[in-house]
Design a protein around this motif. Structure first.
Motif, PDB file in Angstrom:
ATOM      1  N   LYS A  71     -25.627   5.852 -28.823  1.00 24.91           N
ATOM      2  CA  LYS A  71     -24.880   5.344 -27.508  1.00 24.91           C
ATOM      3  C   LYS A  71     -25.320   4.004 -26.955  1.00 24.91           C
ATOM      4  CE  LYS A  71     -22.832   9.530 -25.849  1.00 24.91           C
ATOM      5  NZ  LYS A  71     -22.726  10.340 -24.326  1.00 24.91           N
ATOM      6  N   VAL A  72     -24.300   3.222 -26.707  1.00 24.24           N
ATOM      7  CA  VAL A  72     -24.699   1.877 -25.966  1.00 24.24           C
ATOM      8  C   VAL A  72     -23.981   2.055 -24.526  1.00 24.24           C
ATOM      9  CG1 VAL A  72     -24.223  -0.529 -25.826  1.00 24.24           C
ATOM     10  CG2 VAL A  72     -24.657   0.315 -28.079  1.00 24.24           C
ATOM     11  N   GLU A  73     -25.061   2.045 -23.674  1.00 20.15           N
ATOM     12  CA  GLU A  73     -24.475   2.195 -22.148  1.00 20.15           C
ATOM     13  C   GLU A  73     -24.076   0.955 -21.729  1.00 20.15           C
ATOM     14  OE1 GLU A  73     -24.464   4.935 -20.891  1.00 20.15           O
ATOM     15  OE2 GLU A  73     -25.506   6.141 -22.318  1.00 20.15           O
ATOM     16  N   ILE A  74     -22.599   1.049 -21.140  1.00 17.01           N
ATOM     17  CA  ILE A  74     -21.924  -0.085 -20.465  1.00 17.01           C
ATOM     18  C   ILE A  74     -21.806   0.088 -19.093  1.00 17.01           C
ATOM     19  CG2 ILE A  74     -19.838  -1.245 -20.301  1.00 17.01           C
ATOM     20  CD1 ILE A  74     -20.950  -1.457 -22.897  1.00 17.01           C
ATOM     21  N   SER A  75     -22.349  -0.764 -18.214  1.00 17.39           N
ATOM     22  CA  SER A  75     -22.496  -0.901 -16.866  1.00 17.39           C
ATOM     23  C   SER A  75     -22.465  -2.157 -16.269  1.00 17.39           C
ATOM     24  CB  SER A  75     -23.891   0.006 -16.133  1.00 17.39           C
ATOM     25  OG  SER A  75     -23.863  -0.095 -14.820  1.00 17.39           O
ATOM     26  N   GLU A  76     -21.621  -2.511 -15.720  1.00 14.83           N
ATOM     27  CA  GLU A  76     -21.267  -4.159 -15.403  1.00 14.83           C
ATOM     28  C   GLU A  76     -20.334  -4.191 -14.099  1.00 14.83           C
ATOM     29  OE1 GLU A  76     -22.413  -8.057 -16.195  1.00 14.83           O
ATOM     30  OE2 GLU A  76     -22.953  -6.371 -17.355  1.00 14.83           O
ATOM     31  N   THR A  77     -20.685  -5.021 -13.276  1.00 15.28           N
ATOM     32  CA  THR A  77     -19.754  -5.449 -11.936  1.00 15.28           C
ATOM     33  C   THR A  77     -19.828  -6.820 -12.029  1.00 15.28           C
ATOM     34  OG1 THR A  77     -20.443  -3.414 -10.723  1.00 15.28           O
ATOM     35  CG2 THR A  77     -19.302  -5.213  -9.736  1.00 15.28           C
ATOM     36  N   ALA A  78     -18.507  -7.441 -12.153  1.00 20.89           N
ATOM     37  CA  ALA A  78     -18.341  -8.917 -12.348  1.00 20.89           C
ATOM     38  C   ALA A  78     -17.508  -9.482 -11.133  1.00 20.89           C
ATOM     39  CB  ALA A  78     -17.705  -9.156 -13.650  1.00 20.89           C
ATOM     40  N   PRO A  79     -17.946 -10.649 -10.791  1.00 24.69           N
ATOM     41  CA  PRO A  79     -16.872 -11.234  -9.646  1.00 24.69           C
ATOM     42  C   PRO A  79     -15.709 -11.806 -10.130  1.00 24.69           C
ATOM     43  CG  PRO A  79     -18.760 -12.628  -9.730  1.00 24.69           C
ATOM     44  CD  PRO A  79     -19.073 -11.154 -10.676  1.00 24.69           C
ATOM     45  N   MET A  80     -14.439 -11.871  -9.931  1.00 22.37           N
ATOM     46  CA  MET A  80     -13.190 -12.595 -10.501  1.00 22.37           C
ATOM     47  C   MET A  80     -12.467 -13.069  -9.510  1.00 22.37           C
ATOM     48  SD  MET A  80     -12.230  -9.150 -13.228  1.00 22.37           S
ATOM     49  CE  MET A  80     -11.716 -10.333 -14.326  1.00 22.37           C
ATOM     50  N   LEU A  81     -11.590 -14.105 -10.037  1.00 24.98           N
ATOM     51  CA  LEU A  81     -10.591 -14.643  -9.193  1.00 24.98           C
ATOM     52  C   LEU A  81      -9.176 -13.847  -9.658  1.00 24.98           C
ATOM     53  CD1 LEU A  81     -11.163 -18.385  -9.735  1.00 24.98           C
ATOM     54  CD2 LEU A  81     -11.691 -17.056  -7.906  1.00 24.98           C
ATOM     55  N   TYR A  82      -8.286 -13.694  -8.397  1.00 24.91           N
ATOM     56  CA  TYR A  82      -7.136 -12.775  -8.523  1.00 24.91           C
ATOM     57  C   TYR A  82      -5.863 -13.802  -8.161  1.00 24.91           C
ATOM     58  CZ  TYR A  82      -3.601  -9.532  -7.282  1.00 24.91           C
ATOM     59  OH  TYR A  82      -2.356  -8.966  -7.104  1.00 24.91           O
ATOM     60  N   ALA A  83      -4.936 -13.571  -8.921  1.00 23.35           N
ATOM     61  CA  ALA A  83      -3.678 -14.340  -8.805  1.00 23.35           C
ATOM     62  C   ALA A  83      -2.413 -13.378  -9.060  1.00 23.35           C
ATOM     63  CB  ALA A  83      -3.503 -15.692  -9.118  1.00 23.35           C
ATOM     64  N   SER A  84      -1.210 -13.396  -8.357  1.00 21.18           N
ATOM     65  CA  SER A  84      -0.026 -12.826  -8.737  1.00 21.18           C
ATOM     66  C   SER A  84       1.208 -13.625  -8.236  1.00 21.18           C
ATOM     67  CB  SER A  84      -0.072 -11.274  -8.241  1.00 21.18           C
ATOM     68  OG  SER A  84       0.384 -11.309  -6.895  1.00 21.18           O
ATOM     69  N   ALA A  85       2.080 -13.540  -9.138  1.00 18.62           N
ATOM     70  CA  ALA A  85       3.462 -14.367  -8.562  1.00 18.62           C
ATOM     71  C   ALA A  85       4.484 -13.222  -8.897  1.00 18.62           C
ATOM     72  CB  ALA A  85       3.447 -15.751  -9.160  1.00 18.62           C
ATOM     73  N   GLY A  86       5.638 -13.342  -8.164  1.00 14.79           N
ATOM     74  CA  GLY A  86       6.834 -12.483  -8.354  1.00 14.79           C
ATOM     75  C   GLY A  86       8.069 -13.058  -8.038  1.00 14.79           C
ATOM     76  N   GLY A  87       9.155 -12.427  -8.119  1.00 12.65           N
ATOM     77  CA  GLY A  87      10.409 -12.925  -7.723  1.00 12.65           C
ATOM     78  C   GLY A  87      11.430 -11.742  -7.813  1.00 12.65           C
ATOM     79  N   LYS A  88      12.326 -11.557  -6.636  1.00 16.68           N
ATOM     80  CA  LYS A  88      13.376 -10.700  -6.898  1.00 16.68           C
ATOM     81  C   LYS A  88      14.762 -11.270  -7.188  1.00 16.68           C
ATOM     82  CE  LYS A  88      11.056  -8.205  -3.143  1.00 16.68           C
ATOM     83  NZ  LYS A  88      10.993  -7.714  -1.637  1.00 16.68           N
ATOM     84  N   LEU A  89      15.618 -10.471  -7.556  1.00 19.00           N
ATOM     85  CA  LEU A  89      16.816 -10.760  -7.810  1.00 19.00           C
ATOM     86  C   LEU A  89      17.980  -9.992  -6.605  1.00 19.00           C
ATOM     87  CD1 LEU A  89      18.767 -12.506  -9.777  1.00 19.00           C
ATOM     88  CD2 LEU A  89      19.132 -10.570 -11.206  1.00 19.00           C
ATOM     89  N   PRO A  90      18.385 -10.780  -5.668  1.00 16.07           N
ATOM     90  CA  PRO A  90      18.761 -10.229  -4.697  1.00 16.07           C
ATOM     91  C   PRO A  90      19.915  -9.387  -4.913  1.00 16.07           C
ATOM     92  CG  PRO A  90      18.384 -12.451  -3.924  1.00 16.07           C
ATOM     93  CD  PRO A  90      18.202 -12.360  -5.617  1.00 16.07           C
ATOM     94  N   PHE A  91      20.047  -8.189  -4.252  1.00 18.02           N
ATOM     95  CA  PHE A  91      21.240  -7.138  -4.192  1.00 18.02           C
ATOM     96  C   PHE A  91      21.299  -6.466  -5.691  1.00 18.02           C
ATOM     97  CE2 PHE A  91      22.892 -10.876  -1.866  1.00 18.02           C
ATOM     98  CZ  PHE A  91      22.457 -10.498  -0.388  1.00 18.02           C
ATOM     99  N   THR A  92      20.238  -6.417  -6.541  1.00 21.00           N
ATOM    100  CA  THR A  92      20.372  -5.972  -7.590  1.00 21.00           C
ATOM    101  C   THR A  92      19.235  -4.621  -7.830  1.00 21.00           C
ATOM    102  OG1 THR A  92      18.763  -7.357  -8.799  1.00 21.00           O
ATOM    103  CG2 THR A  92      21.123  -7.924  -8.849  1.00 21.00           C
ATOM    104  N   GLY A  93      18.048  -4.789  -6.965  1.00 15.42           N
ATOM    105  CA  GLY A  93      17.005  -3.858  -7.369  1.00 15.42           C
ATOM    106  C   GLY A  93      16.179  -4.392  -8.354  1.00 15.42           C
TER     107      GLY A  93
END
Length: 235
Positions: free
Chosen positions: A141-163
């Motif tokens: 076994k190779v053990e994996i243990s890591e905590t990494a700082p990250m940058l985050y971004a999200s973008a979205g859009g809605k189509l009105p009256f359609t859901g």
């Protein structure tokens, strides 16, 4: 006068409540990809990558948004990955088994929140698990243990009256010999929308690329990707 004041107070409370939100989602991710493991000793390295069996994985997330200025919103996302390589040893067992938990702790601000939404922030991705090499004489076994700082971004859009709505999300880092890119894009249809809950079905595609140096003397590289479907509720 007292009735008018009561009405204004109720209206104010309702408006503030509309700004409070809890989002929860559960997804089924049909994961595929490749795995590469190389010893730290460059003379022993191989450039070969091993293909992973297609397998469904669960991913869940919970986010809380509030109207308090300067205090960021919070989100936690968890993905459990348990997958084998397609290649087998002489005994017929998978050559490698990957058992990896990925947990994202995200703090973000809403830059826009209307028909178009934009969020930016920071995150920490915690990776815990192991990679098991199954040889004919036993398992290593190779053990994996890591905590990494990250940058985050999200973008979205809605189509009105359609859901209908669409969203793209990105987590990325290149920090201390750790490189991670976690990107997804999805479309969603809300089939329930009322004052108590919005409930929608969604479909998307996620790519998760991880490169970790010196995990128990090995450099490891994971390339996961695949489509997912799920449900999201907004309270």
């Amino acid at each position: 006068m007292s009735g008018a004041l009561s009405g204004l107070a109720l209206l104010s409370t309702t408006a503030q409540a509309d700004m409070l939100g809890v989002y929860g989602s559960v997804d089924y991710w049909n994961l595929q990809g490749e795995y590469n493991e190389a010893p730290q000793d460059a003379s022993l390295r191989s450039a070969d990558s091993l293909s992973l069996d297609d397998k469904g994985q669960a991913q869940v997330s919970l986010a809380f948004e509030h109207p308090v200025p300067l205090i960021p919103n919070g989100k936690i996302r968890y993905t459990g990955i348990d997958v084998d390589t397609e290649e087998q040893n002489l005994a017929g067992d998978a050559l490698y088994n990957i058992d990896l938990d990925s947990t994202d702790f995200i703090l973000y601000y809403e830059i826009l929140d209307n028909i178009v939404s934009v969020d930016v922030g920071v995150a920490a991705k915690q990776l815990e698990g192991d990679v098991t090499y199954n040889s004919t004489v036993g398992a290593d076994k190779v053990e994996i243990s890591e905590t990494a700082p990250m940058l985050y971004a999200s973008a979205g859009g809605k189509l009105p009256f359609t859901g209908l709505s669409a969203k793209a999300e990105l987590l990325a880092t290149n920090y201390d010999d750790t490189q991670i890119t976690d990107a997804s894009a999805e479309i969603k249809y809300n089939f329930v929308e009322n004052l108590l809950i919005d409930l929608g079905a969604k479909a998307g595609y996620r790519i998760l690329n991880i490169e970790l140096d010196d995990q128990d003397g090995f450099d490891t590289k994971f390339d996961f990707d695949g489509p997912y479907i799920g449900l999201e509720a907004h309270f």
